[in-house]
Structure formats: structure tokens, C-alpha cells
Design a protein around this motif. Sequence first.
Motif, PDB file in Angstrom:
ATOM      1  N   GLU A  16      -9.715  52.773  83.358  1.00  0.00           N
ATOM      2  CA  GLU A  16      -8.423  52.728  82.636  1.00  0.00           C
ATOM      3  C   GLU A  16      -8.649  53.196  81.150  1.00  0.00           C
ATOM      4  OE1 GLU A  16      -7.314  48.746  83.058  1.00  0.00           O
ATOM      5  OE2 GLU A  16      -6.346  48.881  85.086  1.00  0.00           O
ATOM      6  N   PHE A  17     -10.029  52.921  80.709  1.00  0.00           N
ATOM      7  CA  PHE A  17     -10.490  52.968  79.443  1.00  0.00           C
ATOM      8  C   PHE A  17     -10.553  54.688  79.513  1.00  0.00           C
ATOM      9  CE2 PHE A  17     -13.995  53.902  76.317  1.00  0.00           C
ATOM     10  CZ  PHE A  17     -12.968  53.590  75.172  1.00  0.00           C
ATOM     11  N   GLY A  45      -9.618  48.782  65.860  1.00  0.00           N
ATOM     12  CA  GLY A  45      -8.972  49.521  67.088  1.00  0.00           C
ATOM     13  C   GLY A  45      -9.626  49.185  68.560  1.00  0.00           C
ATOM     14  N   SER A  46     -10.781  48.715  68.306  1.00  0.00           N
ATOM     15  CA  SER A  46     -11.663  48.293  69.861  1.00  0.00           C
ATOM     16  C   SER A  46     -10.686  47.514  70.707  1.00  0.00           C
ATOM     17  CB  SER A  46     -12.953  47.765  69.376  1.00  0.00           C
ATOM     18  OG  SER A  46     -12.732  46.518  68.661  1.00  0.00           O
ATOM     19  N   GLN A  47     -11.023  47.558  71.928  1.00  0.00           N
ATOM     20  CA  GLN A  47     -10.709  46.669  73.204  1.00  0.00           C
ATOM     21  C   GLN A  47     -11.813  45.714  73.464  1.00  0.00           C
ATOM     22  OE1 GLN A  47      -8.472  49.016  76.022  1.00  0.00           O
ATOM     23  NE2 GLN A  47      -8.640  50.681  74.556  1.00  0.00           N
ATOM     24  N   PHE A  48     -11.449  44.612  74.196  1.00  0.00           N
ATOM     25  CA  PHE A  48     -12.355  43.747  74.675  1.00  0.00           C
ATOM     26  C   PHE A  48     -11.803  43.204  76.156  1.00  0.00           C
ATOM     27  CE2 PHE A  48     -13.837  39.398  75.374  1.00  0.00           C
ATOM     28  CZ  PHE A  48     -15.134  39.514  75.383  1.00  0.00           C
ATOM     29  N   HIS A  49     -12.824  43.157  77.126  1.00  0.00           N
ATOM     30  CA  HIS A  49     -12.224  42.752  78.274  1.00  0.00           C
ATOM     31  C   HIS A  49     -13.448  41.723  78.861  1.00  0.00           C
ATOM     32  CE1 HIS A  49     -10.461  42.496  82.027  1.00  0.00           C
ATOM     33  NE2 HIS A  49     -11.624  42.667  82.717  1.00  0.00           N
ATOM     34  N   ASP A  82     -15.618  43.872  67.436  1.00  0.00           N
ATOM     35  CA  ASP A  82     -14.617  43.768  66.275  1.00  0.00           C
ATOM     36  C   ASP A  82     -15.151  44.645  65.258  1.00  0.00           C
ATOM     37  OD1 ASP A  82     -12.850  42.311  67.870  1.00  0.00           O
ATOM     38  OD2 ASP A  82     -13.665  40.164  67.297  1.00  0.00           O
ATOM     39  N   PRO A 142     -12.783  55.314  69.786  1.00  0.00           N
ATOM     40  CA  PRO A 142     -12.380  54.446  70.806  1.00  0.00           C
ATOM     41  C   PRO A 142     -13.495  53.645  71.230  1.00  0.00           C
ATOM     42  CG  PRO A 142     -11.161  56.817  71.088  1.00  0.00           C
ATOM     43  CD  PRO A 142     -12.226  56.896  70.035  1.00  0.00           C
ATOM     44  N   THR A 143     -13.467  52.363  71.569  1.00  0.00           N
ATOM     45  CA  THR A 143     -14.436  51.376  71.909  1.00  0.00           C
ATOM     46  C   THR A 143     -13.861  50.504  72.821  1.00  0.00           C
ATOM     47  OG1 THR A 143     -15.686  51.854  69.763  1.00  0.00           O
ATOM     48  CG2 THR A 143     -16.337  50.084  71.366  1.00  0.00           C
ATOM     49  N   LEU A 144     -14.597  50.122  74.005  1.00  0.00           N
ATOM     50  CA  LEU A 144     -14.252  49.153  74.877  1.00  0.00           C
ATOM     51  C   LEU A 144     -15.505  48.213  75.047  1.00  0.00           C
ATOM     52  CD1 LEU A 144     -12.412  47.532  76.903  1.00  0.00           C
ATOM     53  CD2 LEU A 144     -13.496  49.229  78.765  1.00  0.00           C
ATOM     54  N   ARG A 174     -17.623  40.160  71.812  1.00  0.00           N
ATOM     55  CA  ARG A 174     -16.384  40.394  71.047  1.00  0.00           C
ATOM     56  C   ARG A 174     -16.548  40.844  69.260  1.00  0.00           C
ATOM     57  NH1 ARG A 174     -10.993  38.730  71.960  1.00  0.00           N
ATOM     58  NH2 ARG A 174     -11.674  37.680  73.884  1.00  0.00           N
TER      59      ARG A 174
END
Length: 262
Positions: free
Chosen positions: A255-256, A228-232, A224, A202-204, A220
Motif C-alpha cells: 500500500e505504501f 507527514g510520516s505514517q505509522f502502522h 514522528d 515519504p516515510t512509513l 513512532r
Amino acid sequence: MKIADLGDIKLHYRVDGDPEGAPVVFANSLGTDLRLWDQVIDLLPKQGLRYIRYDKRGHGLSECTPAPYAMGTLVRDVERLMDHLDLRDVIFVGLSIGGMIAQGLAAKRLDLVRAMVLSNTGAKIATREMWAERIAGVEAGGIEALADSVMQRWFSDTFRKTDGFHAWRNMLVRQPAEGYIGCSHAISGTDFMTPTSGLRLPTLGIAGSEDGSTPPDLVRETVDLIPGSQFHLIRGAGHLPCVEKPEEYARVLLEFIEAQAH
């Protein structure tokens, strides 16, 4: 103040939060020390989570060894610190060079890293030519010679008009020049595109809209690489959004962390 004697290097570290809590490790940027995370940690829960910060080689109160440094050396430093503190299954939060250290550690010791936050960083940051120019500038005139241009990349126009801005400029120029040069060599020689693309955890990614050092597209592009990674994106912040927008940074980070059932 706590010092870990790792044999060839003595690293300064700090532990906050719940002594029995799940571990969250923070790695800071080039030219800063562990105080980078003060505002964010003040906003995070005091129960259930243990926050470990450290000054990387050549920064803050850690020892400053002769330059140049390899990225593998910086990764090994935090690997040994975590072994020294018996840390496993951590969430690792790295900003800028700290994010490169996070990628290198996850690729080398996935048993240590449960999830990671890649903040204002990249698998590769800038070019060897750019880093060679920056190193030459520090060798010729010290960090002070680069300070104003670095501040423009680090902070938004709005933040540079505040009183607090001057403390961060002072932090930069008071870091050891040898440590700044050593870590600049480490960044210059690093391209983690291939190893990072092989990571599965899991990666943010967190980016600042005004970041002149690691623009949002670079962050990003890096996260990428990991399925399944997230970006904010934190709007109105530069290279250090944990300083300019600590409330938003802490909220997104928590939250992460909670999503990992940590």
C-alpha cells in the motif's frame, strides 16, 4: 548467488521480481541475513517492482571484516552497492539496524532514496552501556551465549512455540561473531535524532506490539521526526513482524509503495 566487489568489501546480494521494475531495496536486522525477507517478497507483485536484498558486512555470505564497524561504513557499503547496480529513486525498506542504515543513507544521498520504510528501528537504539555488555557477552561466549534472550525480544510467545522458530535461532547463532560485534559497535555509536529530523521524504514506520528490542513507542518517536510520516502497528508480532505476520507486512508495505506511484 551474486557478489558485488566494492574494493574493500565483497557483498552478497539477490535480485527478485521484475528485472525492469522500479527498485525496492531491503536491509535486514542484526544477526540475520537476506532470507529475512523471503516470505514478504513471495507475497509482493512479480511485475512492475524489482526487489534487491543484500547481506550487510559481517553477515550472511558477505565478507566479514575485523570489528568494530562505524555506521558510516555500513551506509557507504549500501551506497556503493546501489551505485554498482545503477539504482536510483528507490524505496528503501530497513529493519532494525537496516532502518538506521536507511536513515543514514537518506541523510547522505537523498538522490538515491525516493521513500523509506523504517521497520522496528529507531534514530537511537538503547544505550552504549547496554551494547558494551552485549559485545562483551559475545566476546566471552559467542552469540550462543545471548541467543535465548535475543529470541525473547525478537519473537512473541506464540511464535516461539512453533517449529519455524528454531530456524531463526539457528540463523542468529550461525552469523559470524565478528560481524555481530562489528555491527553492534555501529549501533552503539549512532544517534540520528538530528539528521533524521531534517529529512523530508515519504516515510512509513512499522512496529510490532511484542517487540522487546525496539518497542512501538521508539519507532513512532523516530518516524514522528519526519513531517507527514505514517505509522502502522502489527499486533501479536515481535521484532521481526515480516517473519511472524508476513501477510499483513506485505499488504501494508505494498500500500505504501503504490501510494508513491512507484
